[in-house]
Design an enzyme around this catalytic site. Structure first.
Site, short mmCIF file in Angstrom:
data_model
loop_
_atom_site.label_atom_id
_atom_site.label_comp_id
_atom_site.label_asym_id
_atom_site.label_seq_id
_atom_site.Cartn_x
_atom_site.Cartn_y
_atom_site.Cartn_z
N LYS A 271 0.82 -1.22 0.00
CA LYS A 271 0.00 0.00 0.00
C LYS A 271 0.85 1.26 0.00
CE LYS A 271 -2.14 -1.17 3.80
NZ LYS A 271 -1.74 -2.57 3.99
N THR A 272 1.81 1.30 0.91
CA THR A 272 2.61 2.52 1.05
C THR A 272 3.38 2.81 -0.23
OG1 THR A 272 2.83 2.23 3.44
CG2 THR A 272 4.49 3.58 2.35
N GLU B 12 -3.51 6.04 1.36
CA GLU B 12 -3.30 4.65 1.74
C GLU B 12 -4.48 4.21 2.59
OE1 GLU B 12 -0.06 2.02 4.31
OE2 GLU B 12 0.57 3.87 3.31
#
Length: 464
Positions: free
Chosen positions: A121-122, A165
């Site tokens: 995600k990051t 995110e």
């Protein structure tokens, strides 16, 4: 605790303001003109950066830190019921807002992309933030890590796009109503909050179901959990589904990933045309993250060739295979990987980057619950290293579980044929690793806890 909805965010107080997610929201609110205050258990670079924006940051938690005129108190799921500032908020009848509600409020009125998945995600959110900024679209963004370039995890942009995110760990991603939802993968994790894969699927289905009518789901065509989720949501009539990956059925097909040292060149087939661009981090999984970012941007109407070129400007996120330095011919790289899938992916990426050079891993397990459920798989992942040092479990927000220690991982690693050394005193790790390392080796500090602090210490020992 039943957090309320964010009705007034002009004088918010954040409990745990230095956390990755919390500090980003605080930063955006401060940049929007709010009078922000908060506290954290310890001082940190994130806290100091917030002070530079005029935010009041207290070290430690105390009832007196909460101003009587605060309009709301923002918390994450990590904040305990007996926190003195939370108790004081109840006495003063100040509304309590979960950070996901606060972030949802910041996203309203903007074209939004929410990036979800068990892993990546990051990185993917960061790739989008960098690329959209490079294209002068001036996006707002909130990320769970600091970009290596701008060095910040959040920004209030003047454009009409917000990239966020979306955290599934506590189901908070269900609060968002994105124009584009990205799902990178779906696996069982966060065992304190999810008892089964079925609960994970239900949670992701709810997240996907919140996409605005006419919006788009960008989802992995290769990963089994994502494929199952795609089958479950295909019938949503208001949702456009765009798949990406190496599968021959993928809408955005990864044709080839070519390793080039610590970078990769990726070629995709999109709308019948081949498109090639550079990803400035190593590993097939990071190349796939870039393709997910490409598909998400295209879903918002951004020309693919412009976006592909801009994605090449991404240079990484702190703690995501971040080169910390080199000493005595030994490179030290830091990895946030803490789930077996992430550990395997990062070790394979490093193997592809360094070839026959030795890889030494310093692994710190993260959370007792995760170790209890996945400790065997963590140990098996370490067989990909030439040698490993395993630390005690980093507890984070959890209390110990009787019988669950890092020995579970060490035993599984040795059973898989891995060379593993247990070091229980964190102060001894740097010296131990420096004594093991030889010129040409790569040392990989790995885990989501404070193992990241060991990189500079190892470099110092190597230099002495």
């Amino acid at each position: 605790m039943a957090p309320g909805s964010p009705t007034a965010m002009d004088r918010p107080h954040f409990i745990g303001i230095g956390g990755a997610g919390m500090s980003g929201i605080a930063k955006i609110l401060a940049e929007r003109g709010a009078r922000v205050a908060g506290s954290d258990a310890r001082d940190s670079p994130a806290a100091e950066a917030l002070r530079g924006l005029g935010v009041t940051v207290h070290v430690g938690h105390a009832a007196g830190h909460l101003a009587d005129d605060a309009t709301c108190v923002v918390v994450s799921s990590a904040i305990r019921e007996d926190n003195p500032e939370l108790l004081r908020a109840a006495e003063l009848s100040i509304p309590v807002v979960h950070r996901s509600d606060a972030l949802a409020a910041l996203m309203r009125g903007l074209r939004s992309i929410a990036v979800a998945g068990t892993h990546g995600k990051t990185t993917t959110t960061s790739m989008l933030a960098v690329a959209l900024t490079e294209l002068a679209l001036d996006p707002a963004y909130a990320i769970g890590g600091d970009l290596a370039g701008p060095g910040t995890n959040a920004r209030h942009g003047a454009g009409d796009i917000f990239v966020a995110e979306a955290d599934e760990s506590d189901r908070s991603f269900q609060k968002y109503d994105p124009d584009v939802a990205v799902v990178l993968n779906v696996e069982l994790d966060h065992h304190a909050n999810y008892a089964s894969m079925e609960e994970i699927y239900d949670s992701f289905e709810t997240f996907v179901g919140k996409v605005v009518p006419g919006g788009t789901l960008v989802i992995n065509a290769d990963q089994p959990g994502a494929v199952e989720l795609t089958a479950r949501v295909r019938d949503l009539s208001t949702l456009k589904v765009v798949t990406y990956g190496e599968s021959g059925t993928a809408d955005v097909r990864v044709h080839k990933v070519t390793p080039r040292g610590l970078t990769s060149e990726v070629t995709v087939l999109l709308n019948g045309k081949f498109l090639t661009f550079t990803v400035s981090v190593p590993g097939r999984h990071y190349a796939h993250n870039a393709v997910a970012a490409l598909a998400a941007g295209v879903a918002l109407g951004i020309p693919a060739h412009n976006l592909a070129s801009a994605l090449g400007k991404y240079t990484g996120v702190k703690r995501r295979l971040q080169l910390k330095g080199e000493a005595a011919g030994v490179q030290v790289v830091d990895s946030y990987a803490h789930h077996p899938t992430e550990m395997t992916a990062d070790l394979e990426a490093m193997r592809g980057a360094v070839g026959d050079a030795r890889i030494l891993v310093v692994f710190q397990p993260h959370l007792f619950s995760r170790t209890q459920e996945l400790g065997t798989e963590m140990g098996q992942a370490l067989r990909l290293a030439d040698a490993s040092v395993v630390l005690d479990i980093y507890p984070a927000r959890e209390d110990p579980i009787p019988g669950i220690t890092s020995e579970l991982i060490i035993g599984a690693a040795r059973a898989a044929g891995a060379d593993v050394t247990a070091v229980h005193d964190k102060d001894q790790v740097a010296g131990t690793v420096a004594g093991m390392a030889k010129p040409g080796d790569l040392v990989l500090t790995m885990g989501a806890g404070d193992v990241t602090d060991l990189g500079p210490q190892i470099l110092e020992h190597l230099s002495s």
